[in-house]
Scaffold this motif. Structure first.
Motif, PDB file in Angstrom:
ATOM      1  N   UNK A   1       0.836  -1.200   0.000  1.00 17.85           N
ATOM      2  CA  UNK A   1       0.000   0.000   0.000  1.00 17.85           C
ATOM      3  C   UNK A   1       0.868   1.245   0.000  1.00 17.85           C
ATOM      4  N   UNK A   2       0.619   2.134  -0.953  1.00 14.52           N
ATOM      5  CA  UNK A   2       1.378   3.377  -1.015  1.00 14.52           C
ATOM      6  C   UNK A   2       0.443   4.532  -0.697  1.00 14.52           C
ATOM      7  N   UNK A   3       0.769   5.239   0.358  1.00 15.58           N
ATOM      8  CA  UNK A   3      -0.022   6.400   0.753  1.00 15.58           C
ATOM      9  C   UNK A   3       0.674   7.648   0.221  1.00 15.58           C
ATOM     10  N   UNK A   4      -0.048   8.442  -0.558  1.00 20.61           N
ATOM     11  CA  UNK A   4       0.576   9.625  -1.141  1.00 20.61           C
ATOM     12  C   UNK A   4       0.019  10.913  -0.533  1.00 20.61           C
ATOM     13  N   UNK A   5       0.850  11.909  -0.511  1.00 19.24           N
ATOM     14  CA  UNK A   5       0.434  13.210   0.020  1.00 19.24           C
ATOM     15  C   UNK A   5      -0.256  14.048  -1.041  1.00 19.24           C
ATOM     16  N   UNK A   6      -0.415  13.502  -2.230  1.00 19.30           N
ATOM     17  CA  UNK A   6      -0.968  14.274  -3.352  1.00 19.30           C
ATOM     18  C   UNK A   6      -1.576  13.325  -4.376  1.00 19.30           C
ATOM     19  N   UNK A   7      -2.681  13.680  -4.951  1.00 14.38           N
ATOM     20  CA  UNK A   7      -3.297  12.836  -5.976  1.00 14.38           C
ATOM     21  C   UNK A   7      -2.385  12.659  -7.189  1.00 14.38           C
ATOM     22  N   UNK A   8      -1.683  13.708  -7.531  1.00 14.03           N
ATOM     23  CA  UNK A   8      -0.819  13.640  -8.705  1.00 14.03           C
ATOM     24  C   UNK A   8       0.250  12.576  -8.525  1.00 14.03           C
ATOM     25  N   UNK A   9       0.850  12.580  -7.354  1.00 17.74           N
ATOM     26  CA  UNK A   9       1.858  11.576  -7.064  1.00 17.74           C
ATOM     27  C   UNK A   9       1.242  10.188  -7.149  1.00 17.74           C
ATOM     28  N   UNK A  10       0.056  10.076  -6.570  1.00 22.12           N
ATOM     29  CA  UNK A  10      -0.639   8.788  -6.573  1.00 22.12           C
ATOM     30  C   UNK A  10      -0.885   8.322  -8.008  1.00 22.12           C
ATOM     31  N   UNK A  11      -1.216   9.259  -8.867  1.00 24.02           N
ATOM     32  CA  UNK A  11      -1.469   8.915 -10.264  1.00 24.02           C
ATOM     33  C   UNK A  11      -0.213   8.283 -10.873  1.00 24.02           C
ATOM     34  N   UNK A  12       0.933   8.842 -10.532  1.00 25.46           N
ATOM     35  CA  UNK A  12       2.183   8.305 -11.053  1.00 25.46           C
ATOM     36  C   UNK A  12       2.439   6.900 -10.551  1.00 25.46           C
ATOM     37  N   UNK A  13       2.196   6.689  -9.272  1.00 24.57           N
ATOM     38  CA  UNK A  13       2.399   5.363  -8.688  1.00 24.57           C
ATOM     39  C   UNK A  13       1.432   4.369  -9.334  1.00 24.57           C
ATOM     40  N   UNK A  14       0.195   4.814  -9.494  1.00 29.82           N
ATOM     41  CA  UNK A  14      -0.825   3.952 -10.082  1.00 29.82           C
ATOM     42  C   UNK A  14      -0.419   3.518 -11.490  1.00 29.82           C
ATOM     43  N   UNK A  15       0.148   4.455 -12.188  1.00 30.57           N
ATOM     44  CA  UNK A  15       0.594   4.154 -13.544  1.00 30.57           C
ATOM     45  C   UNK A  15       1.609   3.010 -13.523  1.00 30.57           C
ATOM     46  N   UNK A  16       2.524   3.115 -12.593  1.00 32.57           N
ATOM     47  CA  UNK A  16       3.560   2.086 -12.458  1.00 32.57           C
ATOM     48  C   UNK A  16       2.940   0.745 -12.081  1.00 32.57           C
ATOM     49  N   UNK A  17       2.041   0.805 -11.138  1.00 30.85           N
ATOM     50  CA  UNK A  17       1.364  -0.408 -10.669  1.00 30.85           C
ATOM     51  C   UNK A  17       0.620  -1.090 -11.808  1.00 30.85           C
ATOM     52  N   UNK A  18      -0.084  -0.306 -12.584  1.00 28.72           N
ATOM     53  CA  UNK A  18      -0.814  -0.863 -13.722  1.00 28.72           C
ATOM     54  C   UNK A  18       0.136  -1.471 -14.738  1.00 28.72           C
ATOM     55  N   UNK A  19       1.194  -0.751 -14.986  1.00 27.64           N
ATOM     56  CA  UNK A  19       2.131  -1.159 -16.015  1.00 27.64           C
ATOM     57  C   UNK A  19       2.752  -2.514 -15.682  1.00 27.64           C
ATOM     58  N   UNK A  20       3.070  -2.714 -14.413  1.00 30.87           N
ATOM     59  CA  UNK A  20       3.751  -3.940 -14.036  1.00 30.87           C
ATOM     60  C   UNK A  20       2.857  -4.883 -13.220  1.00 30.87           C
ATOM     61  N   UNK A  21       1.573  -4.593 -13.246  1.00 30.70           N
ATOM     62  CA  UNK A  21       0.599  -5.448 -12.545  1.00 30.70           C
ATOM     63  C   UNK A  21       1.025  -5.788 -11.127  1.00 30.70           C
TER      64      UNK A  21
END
Lengths: 320, 320
Positions: A239-259
């Motif tokens: 679980x990654x807790x982000x201080x900003x939605x934008x940052x979270x979007x970046x993490x999500x992108x990575x997560x999606x990319x590498x499942x």
DNA sequence: CCTATTTATGTAACCGCTTACATTTTCTAT
DNA sequence: ATAGAAAATGTAAGCGGTTACATAAATAGG
């Protein structure tokens, strides 16, 4: 064209013209009529500059933001504008980019242009050079701080308890059975440190004493989040807790990319949350309420009433 | 505290004080020194209000936006602020929410407060009541329009050729072999109609004479795009061209959800494009350049130089 | 009808600065 | 040393309003 022209046209004195314009003092219906006719005929519009010089109020407020492109600041500015517009004030937008020097320069400019008050949105952690400056400044012109370091005297504060917001989010994740939380701090504002502290506190309270080791510091933006993710997932993390939605979007992108089987959460509850796949759970830090409160406080001060020194607003989770 | 206090402290006349403050006129090094000492000792800061009253310049400009929360307007405002800050101007941010009345009220307020100039970002299609108003207004105070309806006299225009932008995008899609393009218009601004026209033109030029039938009008935002998508994909469609990244995000969400074999494109090239999966191809409408140009134009006017009546900026595709 | 109030109006000072113009001081050249 | 030019300074009049105060007109009371 000035008030003398109107007076001449109406055949009265400037004092009488001034009286009808400001609806102040006694004036007979006869001359009232004459003045109004003249006003209409000449299409006169009084100089608020000259007016401000004697009444000592410009009906202008300053709003200091760090980055107006950031949806958070934009939303705050949006609401502040709306609320002040209703009340007959205009807003000087001062974007500091986080520079303390620029902040001070802007504050000086606002004072010289006789702004009636200023709202500062977001501040560095405290101890910045602007803080000292503000101590004197706030005695000359009313200052309300939104999510700012709150040990400065004579400054009013409206604060969303961001720390609590992150705590809530962490508790939720832990309750969901997550074992390896990681926090991404993307900023160095007062608020950013509060959030970070919330993360550490929540973990400690639930039996993870060294939350500090599970924190990554980055810059702002989607890419920063993406880059941070690369490192984070080299060690176990669900679980990654982000201080900003934008940052979270970046993490999500990575997560999606590498499942990657991990969940991400954001902060600010911006429109981005709905746009992403899967939709992003986020902390709603009540931007509208915060901005409204700030305006109410400043308006109260400007109207000679007393206002709360400190207003605390509670965030809430939006789970998606 | 005023200039008289400084004069008394320094033992000179107010004229001399004024001269050293404005570095204008001759003053001996001796009294220069005395005045500077007094200035420092009293920590004097001149009233720009009083100054503006006589010099007829406030060094304040107004910026009218439709919705500052929209990343496009935010980006424009950001650059305008930066550029004007360099030049010593402050910015009054006036968010109209698209209301013509509010626009006019703001323009009046700016005139009364003697703003040196105003930049209007985005306008309704033309013929709005504000247009008539502007014809007179622009003769009193310089106005530059960003992406606005451009038949108004005495107003300067900086325009990104959004129409061409959509055309480029359509041509690209057609070249890729797409057969059924659909356009989503999410706004009713001048610029929005330009884009729409670009879509129709591009299709016509490539043998699809009735592009007008493949257009959906919606409101703004991610959800609006999502809702629009529901209808659009009831008939054959392999490419959705959007007038806004946000709308595109909504369509993309729908496409992902139902695994629809179609491509979506956006407009504005906002950070959203990178955040989405798959990343969004978008039209870069050169926000920074546009804003810079507008400031340059206005600055030129304010400096007494002549400036281009109309500046056209060419968009470009960012394919992802 | 006359005095006492109230209401209406105008005059002039002020807000805090800039600047044209007059005056004084300093410098240059004879 | 002295006239003339140049440099420095000060005075006062704006800029365009508001407002305290004085005065004039209208209304009320006896």
């Amino acid at each position: 064209m000035n008030i003398y022209d109107v007076a001449r046209e109406a055949g009265v004195s400037i004092a009488t013209v001034s009286r009808v314009i400001n609806e102040k003092g006694n004036v007979s219906s006869k001359s009232m009529q004459k003045v109004n006719d003249a006003l209409k005929k000449l299409n006169y519009s009084p100089s608020l500059l000259a007016r401000a010089l004697t009444v000592k109020s410009t009906h202008t407020v300053g709003v200091l933001t760090i980055d107006i492109r950031d949806p958070y600041y934009a939303a705050i500015a949006y609401t502040i504008e709306q609320e002040f517009y209703k009340r007959g004030y205009n807003m000087m937008l001062c974007n500091t980019g986080g520079s303390e020097e620029k902040k001070i320069e802007y504050l000086n400019a606002l004072a010289q242009k006789q702004a009636d008050g200023v709202i500062i949105v977001g501040s560095s952690f405290g101890g910045g050079r602007a803080d000292d400056f503000l101590k004197e400044y706030a005695q000359k012109i009313p200052v309300v701080y939104i999510n700012g370091y709150s040990e400065i005297k004579d400054v009013h504060f409206v604060i969303c308890d961001d720390r609590r917001g992150i705590e809530l989010m962490c508790e939720h994740l832990l309750k969901q059975g997550k074992k390896h939380l990681h926090y991404i701090q993307d900023d160095i504002t007062f608020s950013a440190y509060q959030k970070r502290q919330g993360f550490v506190d929540a973990l400690k309270r639930h039996g993870f004493p060294d939350g500090n080791k599970s924190i990554t510091e980055t810059g702002a933006g989607v890419n920063a989040g993406y880059e941070a993710a690369k490192k984070i997932f080299q060690t176990p993390c669900d679980a990654v807790v982000c201080g900003e939605d934008l940052t979270a979007a970046g993490v999500l992108k990575y997560i999606n990319e590498f499942s990657i089987p991990a969940v991400v959460t954001g902060f600010n509850n911006s429109y981005l949350c709905e746009a992403l796949m899967p939709p992003l759970s986020s902390v709603d830090n009540r931007v509208g309420e915060v901005a409204c409160s700030a305006v109410e406080v400043l308006d109260a001060i400007l109207s000679g009433k007393t206002a709360a020194e400190k207003t605390l607003i509670t965030p809430r989770l939006v789970l998606r």
